[in-house]
Design a protein around this motif. Structure first.
Motif, short mmCIF file in Angstrom:
data_model
loop_
_atom_site.label_atom_id
_atom_site.label_comp_id
_atom_site.label_asym_id
_atom_site.label_seq_id
_atom_site.Cartn_x
_atom_site.Cartn_y
_atom_site.Cartn_z
N ILE A 192 21.88 20.04 14.58
CA ILE A 192 22.65 20.89 15.50
C ILE A 192 22.73 20.14 16.82
CG2 ILE A 192 22.90 23.23 16.43
CD1 ILE A 192 20.21 23.54 14.47
N ILE A 193 23.94 19.79 17.22
CA ILE A 193 24.11 19.09 18.48
C ILE A 193 24.42 20.12 19.56
CG2 ILE A 193 25.41 17.30 19.73
CD1 ILE A 193 25.27 16.93 16.13
N THR A 194 23.55 20.22 20.53
CA THR A 194 23.67 21.28 21.54
C THR A 194 23.63 20.71 22.94
OG1 THR A 194 21.28 21.52 21.80
CG2 THR A 194 22.32 22.84 20.07
N LEU A 195 24.00 21.58 23.87
CA LEU A 195 23.80 21.23 25.27
C LEU A 195 22.30 21.32 25.52
CD1 LEU A 195 24.97 20.70 28.08
CD2 LEU A 195 25.20 23.15 28.35
N ASP A 196 21.75 22.43 25.10
CA ASP A 196 20.33 22.70 25.23
C ASP A 196 20.16 24.16 24.82
OD1 ASP A 196 17.83 23.31 25.99
OD2 ASP A 196 18.09 22.93 28.13
N SER A 197 19.47 24.42 23.71
CA SER A 197 19.45 25.80 23.19
C SER A 197 18.67 26.75 24.08
CB SER A 197 18.90 25.81 21.78
OG SER A 197 17.55 25.43 21.79
N GLU A 198 17.94 26.20 25.03
CA GLU A 198 17.19 27.12 25.90
C GLU A 198 18.08 27.70 27.00
OE1 GLU A 198 13.63 25.24 27.23
OE2 GLU A 198 13.03 24.87 25.16
N MET A 215 23.58 29.23 17.71
CA MET A 215 23.81 28.32 16.59
C MET A 215 22.48 27.86 16.00
SD MET A 215 26.39 25.11 16.42
CE MET A 215 27.98 25.77 16.05
N VAL A 216 21.54 27.54 16.87
CA VAL A 216 20.23 27.11 16.39
C VAL A 216 19.54 28.26 15.63
CG1 VAL A 216 17.91 26.38 17.13
CG2 VAL A 216 19.93 25.36 18.18
N GLU A 217 19.65 29.48 16.18
CA GLU A 217 19.07 30.65 15.52
C GLU A 217 19.64 30.81 14.11
OE1 GLU A 217 16.67 32.72 16.27
OE2 GLU A 217 16.26 31.57 18.09
N ALA A 218 20.95 30.66 14.01
CA ALA A 218 21.61 30.83 12.72
C ALA A 218 21.01 29.88 11.68
CB ALA A 218 23.11 30.59 12.86
N ARG A 233 17.25 19.91 12.62
CA ARG A 233 16.84 19.28 13.88
C ARG A 233 17.86 19.61 14.95
NH1 ARG A 233 16.99 13.55 10.80
NH2 ARG A 233 15.23 13.88 9.42
N GLU A 234 17.38 19.85 16.15
CA GLU A 234 18.30 20.06 17.27
C GLU A 234 18.38 18.78 18.09
OE1 GLU A 234 17.33 23.20 20.07
OE2 GLU A 234 18.86 22.46 21.47
N HIS A 235 19.58 18.39 18.49
CA HIS A 235 19.75 17.23 19.37
C HIS A 235 20.43 17.70 20.64
CE1 HIS A 235 19.04 14.60 15.86
NE2 HIS A 235 19.69 15.55 15.23
N SER A 236 19.69 17.77 21.72
CA SER A 236 20.29 18.21 22.98
C SER A 236 20.93 17.01 23.68
CB SER A 236 19.21 18.80 23.88
OG SER A 236 19.67 18.80 25.21
N ILE A 237 22.18 17.21 24.11
CA ILE A 237 22.85 16.07 24.76
C ILE A 237 22.36 15.87 26.19
CG2 ILE A 237 24.91 16.08 23.32
CD1 ILE A 237 26.30 17.46 25.79
N LYS A 238 21.38 16.67 26.58
CA LYS A 238 20.78 16.38 27.89
C LYS A 238 19.85 15.17 27.78
CE LYS A 238 21.24 20.82 30.13
NZ LYS A 238 20.59 22.05 30.57
N ASP A 239 19.50 14.83 26.55
CA ASP A 239 18.70 13.60 26.33
C ASP A 239 19.62 12.49 25.86
OD1 ASP A 239 16.49 15.17 26.74
OD2 ASP A 239 16.38 15.70 24.60
N PHE A 240 19.23 11.30 26.15
CA PHE A 240 20.04 10.15 25.74
C PHE A 240 20.11 10.08 24.21
CE2 PHE A 240 21.05 5.65 25.08
CZ PHE A 240 22.20 5.61 25.85
N GLU A 241 18.98 10.43 23.58
CA GLU A 241 18.94 10.41 22.11
C GLU A 241 20.03 11.31 21.54
OE1 GLU A 241 18.25 12.18 18.30
OE2 GLU A 241 17.82 13.31 20.10
N GLY A 242 20.18 12.50 22.18
CA GLY A 242 21.18 13.47 21.72
C GLY A 242 22.59 12.91 21.85
N ILE A 243 22.84 12.24 22.95
CA ILE A 243 24.18 11.68 23.18
C ILE A 243 24.45 10.56 22.18
CG2 ILE A 243 25.58 10.37 24.82
CD1 ILE A 243 24.72 12.19 26.91
N THR A 244 23.43 9.74 21.95
CA THR A 244 23.59 8.66 20.99
C THR A 244 23.93 9.23 19.62
OG1 THR A 244 21.90 7.48 22.19
CG2 THR A 244 22.45 6.62 20.03
N PHE A 245 23.18 10.27 19.25
CA PHE A 245 23.38 10.88 17.95
C PHE A 245 24.77 11.49 17.84
CE2 PHE A 245 22.46 13.64 14.39
CZ PHE A 245 21.64 12.82 13.63
#
Lengths: 319, 540
Positions: free
Chosen positions: B366-372, B380-383, B398-410
């Motif tokens: 799940i690519i998110t901004l940040d589920s928190e 979406m993460v809950e679903a 797995r959640e990938h937040s695009i606030k992290d570089f890893e998330g953006i890379t993914f």
């Protein structure tokens, strides 16, 4: 290894200059001399004031292709989308070896260069150069009156000072031109008197090393790409310097002006691997860079270039 | 707050809830309803249709009634050349052809296309009372250029008095047109004078200050708001433009917004612009448009900023690009997404995900901004969290937040463009919308079925019998072959008797029956070490 076959792209020249400077006369001369060997196309503003539309060109009596555009005297960014469509259709039909666009005196040459990056025409043409014709008689005071005259001079590769027979001294004009553009070749001429050699040197300059006596259409040309980048951000001096040196290694040419701060602009030019960078106090608009190279992809080049900007566009930062 | 109220508050410097958005729909309105520019600009009915379509698609806070700088010139005798894709062009200049200035009359409300344009304004006012309506008038210098041609530049030098007289006349025309628009119900008069970008501040003060000020005075006295529109390289003139008394200055991409903000702050006026027309709105993607619009908003960094293109939208601007900006302007969540993406100045190195998902488990990313902090991401993460247990360990999420570089890379590696997005085994499956439970289960089940099918296609394994040579192995082989026969299948049965072999396989006692399963994980390419590790883990 790149297995793609080389794309034959047509060189596109901007011919700029204020009203009455002699753009049509130059084009007439080019058609007269070269239309036997090349399919020459001219894009001309049908209704530009003072122009006798395509009539003057037609009177030469030699074959050439003419595309007339009708955007009046104001040819600004908002009127360019139609131009792309028409140019695309014209290219397919006329299949020229070389195109000259006779721009109106108020046309922004950088905006014109930008639109050639449109995916619709990018694979067929490239911005090969910008020639600016200067009317020796009216250069002063017009150069100080009209911004676009200075702008057209500043981004030209080649500046022709025309009608030199009508003035007594040419040095003040050359001096002022140099203040606006450090790198362009400057020629003084009356077109009727231009020697064959002079004209040919510049006409063929773009196809580096292509023999003059061989028709261009029969020569395998590289897939040249041209990119125009414009920005009103300030750039990091160290980063752009490194970038220019790196890029120069695989570009044919790069030139332009890069704003470092409100008071500092760099004038840059690279020809193959030769790099020239100098501080330039006289550039009035923002950053404007034109690059020409084999297989150059504009989106990639501009992305790379724009990543060199300082954090903020920073009027604040620098003031 | 939106529409007219938002615009007026922004211009006046009063409190607002967000940046107002004014896409300058001119001939683009014709494109929206499938007609040509020439027909569009000569028909009130078509303009109303086009503008109404623009209101529906772009939800603007304001729109210009008609973006055509040739209306006044035409009414004054300039001949126009009409184009199907552009506003018309002025092709004759009466004052350069022997017409005397004193014979020109201020156009009346019934001259040329003026009644048609005012009819459009009145109808739009009735139809959209909340919309900020801009009446666009040609500025004195541009109108003078239309009347005299480019000779004007030389004449400013040779005959300054004559030019001043001409500009006094054209300014009167401009004010008169402004009056017509105000009577028809417009809220803001934009005086568009692009040709002033050609001259310097000294000439501006000498020739333009007076006539421009007279227009803005007239508008102010009429109780309306005004804007000074310019395009081109006019940075040198922003200060002198501001001194002519407009309520707003609007510029194009050639001028830095923060520069304009500072000048406008000094004169306590609002400012607008400067979305790039060609490279972004016309040729860019939706994402480019959103990012660029956000860059404008953040660079302007002011409650007195109006987001707008630098000029009339090119006719064939893709509507989805303009709609993307509408989404950005109205949706704080979209702004957060663009902001997060914009933080990465360098492009991430893309991961090689060719073999992603090529393990027994199904991976849900799940690519998110940040589920928190982002509600849609959280849902979406809950679903996914709710559905995963249904598959008893087969599904890993797995959640990938695009606030992290890893998330953006993914995100970039999977070519995900919108947030939040669900990918199943590396394939984009749900974009932006939260899938209902059943749909999500179905999608995961579909992937499991695909994997099962592909497993059936894999090369069968073989059987290895290890031990001392002799009776015990012969017996084991016999039983195995019998089993194979009863199953109706064929597999190679190999016998290994060497001590070394047994030790390598870790066989403690013999005879040993060992199954060997072959599975092709990749073909014709070099998988990455990370991927090979995943396959190895699958064997452990």
């Amino acid at each position: 290894m790149d297995k793609r076959s080389p794309v034959v792209k047509v060189p596109f020249f901007l011919v700029t200059g204020f009203l009455g400077s002699g753009k049509t006369t130059l084009l007439t001369e080019l058609i007269r001399r070269y239309s036997q060997h090349y399919r020459i196309a001219v894009v001309q503003n049908e209704f530009a004031p003072g122009h006798v539309d395509g009539q003057m060109l037609r009177e030469v009596g030699k074959p050439f292709q003419l595309m007339e555009i009708n955007n009046g005297s104001v040819f600004c960014a908002c009127l360019l989308s139609d131009f792309i469509d028409r140019l695309d259709a014209f290219l397919k039909e006329a299949r020229p070896d070389v195109i000259f666009l006779e721009a109106t005196g108020l046309a922004d040459p950088v905006s014109l260069g930008e639109i050639l990056q449109s995916p619709q025409v990018f694979d067929h043409i490239y911005l090969a150069g910008s020639w600016c014709i200067v009317d020796a008689r009216n250069f002063f005071p017009m150069v100080d009156q009209v911004f676009q005259i200075r702008h057209q001079v500043s981004i030209a590769d080649l500046i022709w000072i025309n009608k030199t027979d009508l003035i007594s001294e040419i040095e003040p004009i050359e001096k002022r031109l140099r203040e606006l553009n450090p790198y362009a070749s400057i020629l003084s001429t009356r077109f009727g008197n231009t020697t064959q050699i002079e004209l040919e040197n510049h006409f063929f300059n773009v196809w580096d090393k292509i023999p003059v006596n061989e028709p261009v259409s029969k020569v395998k040309r590289p897939a040249v790409g041209a990119c125009v980048v414009r920005s009103n951000y300030y750039f990091d001096r160290q980063k752009v310097t490194d970038f220019i040196h790196q890029e120069a290694a695989h570009l044919y040419r790069m030139k332009g002006f890069i704003k470092i701060s409100p008071d500092l602009t760099l004038a840059i030019q690279t020809v193959n691997r030769d790099v020239e960078i100098r501080e330039w106090p006289n550039h009035e608009s923002g950053t404007e860079v034109i690059a020409l190279g084999p297989d150059l992809i504009p989106a990639q080049f501009s992305k790379k270039f724009l990543s060199l900007k300082q954090v903020k566009s920073s009027y604040e930062q620098n003031s | 707050m939106k529409g007219k109220e938002l615009l007026i508050n922004t211009i006046r410097g009063e409190e607002t809830s967000r940046t107002p958005w004014v896409p300058f729909v001119g001939v683009h309105g014709g494109y929206l309803i499938g007609t040509t520019a020439d027909l569009y600009l000569q028909s009130s009915e078509l303009m109303i249709q086009g503008l109404s379509k623009a209101v529906e698609l772009y939800q603007p806070d304001g729109l210009p009634v008609c973006f055509d700088l040739q209306i006044e010139a035409e009414a004054l005798g300039c001949r126009l050349n009409w184009s199907p894709d552009n506003p018309p062009a002025v092709v004759t200049h009466p004052l350069a052809e022997g017409v005397a200035l004193k014979t020109l009359k201020i156009p009346g409300p019934k001259d040329g296309r003026i009644p048609m344009v005012m009819e459009t304004a009145r109808e739009m006012r009735k139809k959209f009372p909340e919309l900020g309506l801009y009446g666009l008038v040609t500025g004195p210098f541009t109108l003078a250029l239309h009347l005299l041609g480019t000779d004007i530049f030389m004449k400013m030098f040779e005959d300054p008095e004559g030019i001043r007289e001409l500009l006094t006349f054209t300014a009167e025309v401009t004010s008169t047109m402004a009056g017509y628009y105000l009577d028809a119900g417009c809220d803001i008069i934009a005086m568009v004078d692009p040709m002033t970008s050609q001259i310097g501040p000294e000439q501006f003060k000498e020739f333009i200050h007076e006539p421009a000020s007279s227009v803005f005075n007239f508008i102010r006295k009429s109780g309306a708001l005004s804007s000074f529109f310019v395009c081109g390289h006019a940075q040198q003139n922003i200060e002198v433009m501001s001194q002519t008394g407009p309520d707003n200055v609007s510029i194009d991409e050639n001028i830095p917004l923060d520069f304009v903000r500072e000048v406008c702050k000094k004169y306590d006026i609002s400012f607008g612009g400067n979305l790039q027309l060609t490279m972004v709105l016309l040729m860019g993607s939706e994402e480019d448009c959103m990012q660029h619009a956000w860059e404008c908003i953040t660079t302007a960094d002011s409650p007195r900023f109006i987001l707008a293109p630098g000029c009339d939208l090119p006719m064939k601007t893709p509507p989805e690009n303009i709609r993307a900006i509408t989404r950005l302007v109205n949706d704080p969540y979209q702004q957060e997404v663009i902001q997060a993406l914009g933080k990465t100045s360098s492009k991430p190195e893309l991961l090689n995900l060719d073999d992603y998902g090529n393990i027994d488990k199904v991976i849900v990313d799940i690519i998110t901004l940040d589920s928190e902090s982002c509600a849609p991401c959280q849902y979406m993460v809950e679903a996914v969290k709710q559905v995963a247990p249904h598959f008893e360990g087969i599904v890993e999420w797995r959640e990938h937040s695009i606030k992290d570089f890893e998330g953006i890379t993914f995100m970039s590696s999977l070519f995900v463009k919108n947030i939040p997005t669900i990918c199943i085994d590396g394939k984009i499956t749900f974009v932006s919308k939260i899938p209902p439970k059943n749909e999500l289960i179905r999608a995961i089940q579909k992937r499991i079925n695909e994997k099962l099918k592909s497993r059936l296609r894999i090369k069968p394994g073989e059987i290895l019998l290890a031990g001392e040579s002799g009776e015990e192995l012969t017996e084991l082989k016999r039983k195995t072959e019998l089993a194979l026969a009863e199953l109706g299948t064929k597999l190679d049965v190999r016998i290994e008797t060497g001590e070394e072999f047994r030790q390598n396989l870790g066989v403690a006692d013999t005879p040993a029956w060992i199954s060997v399963k072959y599975r092709i994980r990749s073909e014709g390419r070099q998988p990455t070490i990370e991927v090979i590790k995943e396959w190895i883990k699958d064997l452990l």
